[in-house]
Design an enzyme around this catalytic site. Structure first.
Site, PDB file in Angstrom:
ATOM      1  N   LYS A  35     -40.890  48.477   0.097  1.00 49.62           N
ATOM      2  CA  LYS A  35     -40.056  49.675   0.230  1.00 49.62           C
ATOM      3  C   LYS A  35     -39.789  50.340  -1.115  1.00 49.62           C
ATOM      4  O   LYS A  35     -39.797  51.575  -1.205  1.00 49.62           O
ATOM      5  CB  LYS A  35     -38.730  49.332   0.909  1.00 49.62           C
ATOM      6  CG  LYS A  35     -37.817  48.416   0.117  1.00 49.62           C
ATOM      7  CD  LYS A  35     -36.512  48.174   0.850  1.00 49.62           C
ATOM      8  CE  LYS A  35     -35.632  47.214   0.072  1.00 49.62           C
ATOM      9  NZ  LYS A  35     -35.287  47.700  -1.271  1.00 49.62           N
ATOM     10  N   THR A  36     -39.560  49.555  -2.176  1.00 50.97           N
ATOM     11  CA  THR A  36     -39.306  50.165  -3.485  1.00 50.97           C
ATOM     12  C   THR A  36     -40.550  50.889  -3.986  1.00 50.97           C
ATOM     13  O   THR A  36     -40.459  51.969  -4.589  1.00 50.97           O
ATOM     14  CB  THR A  36     -38.862  49.098  -4.501  1.00 50.97           C
ATOM     15  OG1 THR A  36     -37.723  48.413  -3.985  1.00 50.97           O
ATOM     16  CG2 THR A  36     -38.502  49.734  -5.830  1.00 50.97           C
ATOM     17  N   ASP A 220     -32.222  54.300  -1.371  1.00 45.89           N
ATOM     18  CA  ASP A 220     -32.722  52.946  -1.091  1.00 45.89           C
ATOM     19  C   ASP A 220     -31.633  52.141  -0.385  1.00 45.89           C
ATOM     20  O   ASP A 220     -30.435  52.432  -0.510  1.00 45.89           O
ATOM     21  CB  ASP A 220     -33.106  52.282  -2.418  1.00 45.89           C
ATOM     22  CG  ASP A 220     -33.959  51.042  -2.220  1.00 45.89           C
ATOM     23  OD1 ASP A 220     -34.456  50.835  -1.100  1.00 45.89           O
ATOM     24  OD2 ASP A 220     -34.138  50.292  -3.194  1.00 45.89           O
ATOM     25  N   GLU A 221     -32.040  51.104   0.357  1.00 48.15           N
ATOM     26  CA  GLU A 221     -31.103  50.201   1.050  1.00 48.15           C
ATOM     27  C   GLU A 221     -30.110  50.995   1.902  1.00 48.15           C
ATOM     28  O   GLU A 221     -28.899  50.720   1.899  1.00 48.15           O
ATOM     29  CB  GLU A 221     -30.351  49.316   0.038  1.00 48.15           C
ATOM     30  CG  GLU A 221     -31.246  48.488  -0.861  1.00 48.15           C
ATOM     31  CD  GLU A 221     -31.878  47.293  -0.156  1.00 48.15           C
ATOM     32  OE1 GLU A 221     -31.719  47.173   1.071  1.00 48.15           O
ATOM     33  OE2 GLU A 221     -32.536  46.496  -0.835  1.00 48.15           O
ATOM     34  N   GLN A 251     -31.792  44.117   8.339  1.00 46.33           N
ATOM     35  CA  GLN A 251     -31.246  43.434   7.164  1.00 46.33           C
ATOM     36  C   GLN A 251     -29.862  43.966   6.782  1.00 46.33           C
ATOM     37  O   GLN A 251     -29.438  43.830   5.638  1.00 46.33           O
ATOM     38  CB  GLN A 251     -32.199  43.567   5.971  1.00 46.33           C
ATOM     39  CG  GLN A 251     -33.522  42.857   6.168  1.00 46.33           C
ATOM     40  CD  GLN A 251     -34.337  42.790   4.897  1.00 46.33           C
ATOM     41  OE1 GLN A 251     -34.073  42.005   3.990  1.00 46.33           O
ATOM     42  NE2 GLN A 251     -35.346  43.645   4.816  1.00 46.33           N
ATOM     43  N   ARG A 601     -36.938  35.155   3.259  1.00 45.95           N
ATOM     44  CA  ARG A 601     -36.960  34.879   1.817  1.00 45.95           C
ATOM     45  C   ARG A 601     -38.095  33.923   1.473  1.00 45.95           C
ATOM     46  O   ARG A 601     -38.499  33.824   0.323  1.00 45.95           O
ATOM     47  CB  ARG A 601     -35.639  34.244   1.345  1.00 45.95           C
ATOM     48  CG  ARG A 601     -34.351  35.030   1.538  1.00 45.95           C
ATOM     49  CD  ARG A 601     -34.450  36.440   1.062  1.00 45.95           C
ATOM     50  NE  ARG A 601     -34.809  37.331   2.165  1.00 45.95           N
ATOM     51  CZ  ARG A 601     -35.238  38.582   2.021  1.00 45.95           C
ATOM     52  NH1 ARG A 601     -35.403  39.088   0.823  1.00 45.95           N
ATOM     53  NH2 ARG A 601     -35.529  39.322   3.078  1.00 45.95           N
TER      54      ARG A 601
END
Length: 738
Positions: A35-36, A220-221, A251, A601
């Site tokens: 995503k980044t 973002d996020e 998330q 993770r």
């Protein structure tokens, strides 16, 4: 950079999102899907291909580290300095706006920012000035009330007291707090966002200017935005804007601090946004992704996506059913050693837990094994303030002349012993060469009656605690001091998450005392030995960043990180999912999202553990395995010593005894038994663990465990009416009924 070079590192879905038409866009980006990369390439694409000025682009995220990384990537892609870009956190950009427009915001030019502790002190001062009882109007609780309403964009004057006297007083304190902030020219973190939003909204020319300037807003996020952040973004984007937001509703795990996952649906509706999905994962194996997809699919009201990977193979997810929390920690320690022997660094392993209090068993196991570790985003257990407070009380019961402990707790919980009194005690102690305890005793006759009474009460409390614990077992000594000093009640009145965590940690200190075994027989009584142990553990510096060490952290703290080997521990009903969430339709989905975050993770190796019995939060519990274990695909798991609900041999060979593949937690099939060492010659084999028995006095119950051998063997039984009892097995006269 030529156009094809800018896009060549992207997969098809990423490329489609980066080159989306100039219109509102919502990118649903799964864990480990890049995503980044998409967000930074979008910024570079807008500047390089569409001629957007760097001055007309704003990129917003949640942490300074993420903002710096975003800026660096954009600079690298464009090959130019990014000084013209507005890239930063929500609070950082809000602060920048307020510094530029302090007059319009109604602030002094030199306004200061209150951090959390500064804000707490100001709230506490206002409560005291109003002559309110801090035991009822807990400063942290009042602080939380103020911040929660600011996060929702609500000023005190807009709040309805609903005819509730308690709420009326909280609103008054909110008003008084804000008036004091205005008088001295300070703003807290929540105020930065709320004040900048109100300034843009209410100063027409200013709002229009920034709407026209920042037509390209990248976020973002996005799933972590709270109400005022969303309103801030919504206003700034406005009708002419083309916001590009990236997030993952699966998330969203921070509702407890204001995040609103529904903002993603609101954005889609409010801006008629086009949705792009990033589902290809570059982190985890197919087995791990299949498990994560199965877990999150149980949540309804998702926007919908399914992670996949082009990678092949991957180990099964290992599930370990521990006897208790110590067995759980030993299992994790052994697996870490195994992986380390194959060449993996210690830092490749992360232990994730739901509650900070769970770290103690793992810290002690790693410390005993001399394996370095780091508690990520938190303090080591014995370094936490509430633990130090309890230890200080315990030390004073043993040594009244412990000046450091005296200073720490003489007015904790608050008992009316002010700084002026403490300064007098210090001065006399220095003058006479006395301990603070002796100096305080000497001053009793000269102090004002209120201060003298409070100080005399403290001396009496310590003497009383010392007498009460004199003949008690170690864990009872610790429990009595925590309870009767008022520390537990003091923190229990704090209604926010921090207060609850402090109480859990205090209860965990009792567990630590119950399980404490001195390493050396140096003649110390149990309490002094335990206090020395705690001092040595807190004195050891935790592994520094960059050192090869095992990572310990909560599941919340793990978001955004990745590790080759992950252990998610404590997967039991009432622990994970938590007691408060297990049957709450609003909270359970977030617990499931938290599990999804934990699973994703892991890159290569994933272990999930639960315990048949656990001492945590001051109590022994016997819980069922977490429902999340039952939701895993049976073909994805490998169970190591599965939970045996009916019987378990008394004597077991060391190490994992059995392995089942693909049968799933909760299977009703007959479980194979562990290999058992024979009992010593001449000894009768006792009843099995889990057996139902009847006692002539206590009635029916279930055998929980055995300890010892021969005539000293004891049996632990949970009786339905009489509760849990330890009995001498040879004298118990137990009758097995099934």
């Amino acid at each position: 950079m030529p156009r094809h070079d800018l896009l060549e590192s992207l997969n098809d879905a990423q490329r489609e999102a980066v080159t989306a038409p100039l219109a509102p866009v919502l990118v649903l980006a799964g864990a480990g899907s890049g995503k980044t990369r998409v967000l930074t390439h979008r910024a570079a694409w807008l500047i390089r291909e569409h001629g957007v000025s760097p001055h007309g682009l704003m990129a917003v995220t949640f942490t300074n580290k993420a903002a710096a990384e975003m800026r660096g990537r954009i600079e690298m892609l464009l090959g130019i300095p990014g000084g013209a870009l507005w890239v930063g956190t929500f609070h950082g950009i809000a602060h920048r706006l307020l510094r530029r427009h302090w007059r319009e915001a109604g602030l002094p030019q030199s306004f200061q920012i209150l951090d959390e502790e500064d804000q707490h002190r100001l709230v506490r001062r206002i409560i005291r000035e109003q002559n309110l009882d801090e035991q009822r109007w807990v400063p942290r609780e009042v602080q939380g009330f103020i911040n929660a309403h600011k996060d929702e964009g609500r000023r005190a004057k807009r709040l309805d007291d609903r005819g509730d006297p308690t709420r009326q007083q909280l609103i008054r304190l909110y008003e008084q707090y804000q008036q004091r902030c205005e008088q001295v020219g300070v703003v807290d973190f929540a105020e930065l966002l709320l004040r900048s939003f109100e300034t843009l909204r209410d100063v027409a020319d200013l709002g229009t200017h920034y709407r026209e300037r920042f037509r390209h807003l990248l976020v973002d996020e996005f799933q972590d935005t709270n109400s005022v952040q969303y309103e801030w973004l919504k206003f700034l984007a406005g009708p002419p804007g083309m916001p590009f937001v990236v997030g993952d509703d699966d998330q969203s795990i921070y509702r407890w601090r204001g995040a609103r996952v529904e903002n993603m649906q609101h954005f889609r509706r409010d801006f008629s946004a086009t949705i792009y999905r990033l589902e290809q994962n570059y982190r985890s194996t197919p087995v791990i992704l299949g498990a994560a997809n199965a877990i999150i699919a149980k949540n309804t009201d998702r926007m919908g996506k399914e992670l996949w990977t082009a990678a092949k193979g991957g180990e099964l997810i290992r599930i370990y059913a521990a006897f208790n929390e110590r067995d759980e920690a030993d299992f994790v320690l052994e697996r870490i050693r195994e992986h380390h022997r194959t060449g993996l660094p210690l830092a490749a392993a992360a232990v994730l837990y739901r509650s900070n209090a769970q770290s103690r068993a793992f810290e002690e196991a790693l410390m005993a094994a001399r394996i370095p570790y780091r508690v990520y985003g938190g303090l080591r257990f014995f370094e936490r303030a509430e633990i130090k407070d309890a230890l200080s009380y315990l030390r004073l019961t043993q040594l009244r002349g412990d000046d450091l402990s005296f200073e720490r707790v003489v007015n904790l919980p608050t008992r009316g012993i002010g700084n002026a009194t403490i300064e007098q005690i210090r001065a006399l102690a220095k003058e006479k060469g006395q301990t603070l305890w002796d100096a305080g005793q000497a001053l009793l006759g000269t102090l004002p009656s209120r201060a003298a009474g409070a100080l005399k009460g403290f001396f009496a409390l310590i003497d009383r605690l010392a007498a009460e614990i004199a003949d008690q077992p170690l864990h009872e000594q610790v429990r009595i001091v925590i309870e009767n000093s008022g520390l537990r009640a003091h923190h229990a009145k704090e209604k926010d998450n921090k207060g609850e965590a402090r109480v859990e940690n205090l209860d965990e200190l009792v567990n630590a005392a119950e399980g404490f075994v001195p390493e050396n027989d140096d003649g110390l009584a149990p309490l002094p030995a335990f206090l020395a142990h705690a001092t040595l553990e807190s004195g050891e510096t935790q592994a520094a960043t960059g050192l090869d060490c095992v990572q310990l952290m909560t599941l919340h703290a793990a978001k955004g990180l990745e590790f080759p080997t992950v252990f998610i521990v404590g997967l039991e009903e009432g622990l994970f999912p938590s007691e408060r969430s297990a049957f709450d339709a609003d909270k359970l989905p977030e617990e499931r999202r938290l599990c999804y975050v934990g699973l994703t993770r892991a890159m290569q190796h994933l272990y999930l553990t639960h315990a048949e019995s656990r001492r945590i939060f001051g109590h022994t519990s016997y819980r069922d395995p977490s429902r999340f274990l039952a939701e895993l695909p049976p073909e994805a798991i490998e169970e190591i010593r599965p939970r045996i609900s009916v019987s378990r041999p008394l004597y077991t060979a060391p190490g994992p005894a059995i392995v089942r593949r693909g049968t799933g937690i909760g299977s009703q099939a007959q479980q194979p038994r562990s290999r058992a060492a024979p009992p010593p010659a001449g000894e009768e084999t006792p009843m099995r663990l889990g057996a139902r028995v009847r006692h002539p006095k206590f009635g029916e119950g279930t055998i929980l465990r055995f300890e010892g051998n021969g005539d000293n063997r004891q049996v632990h039984v949970n009786f339905e009416d009489a509760g849990q009892k330890w009995l001498m097995y040879s004298l118990a006269r137990l009758e097995q009924i099934r």
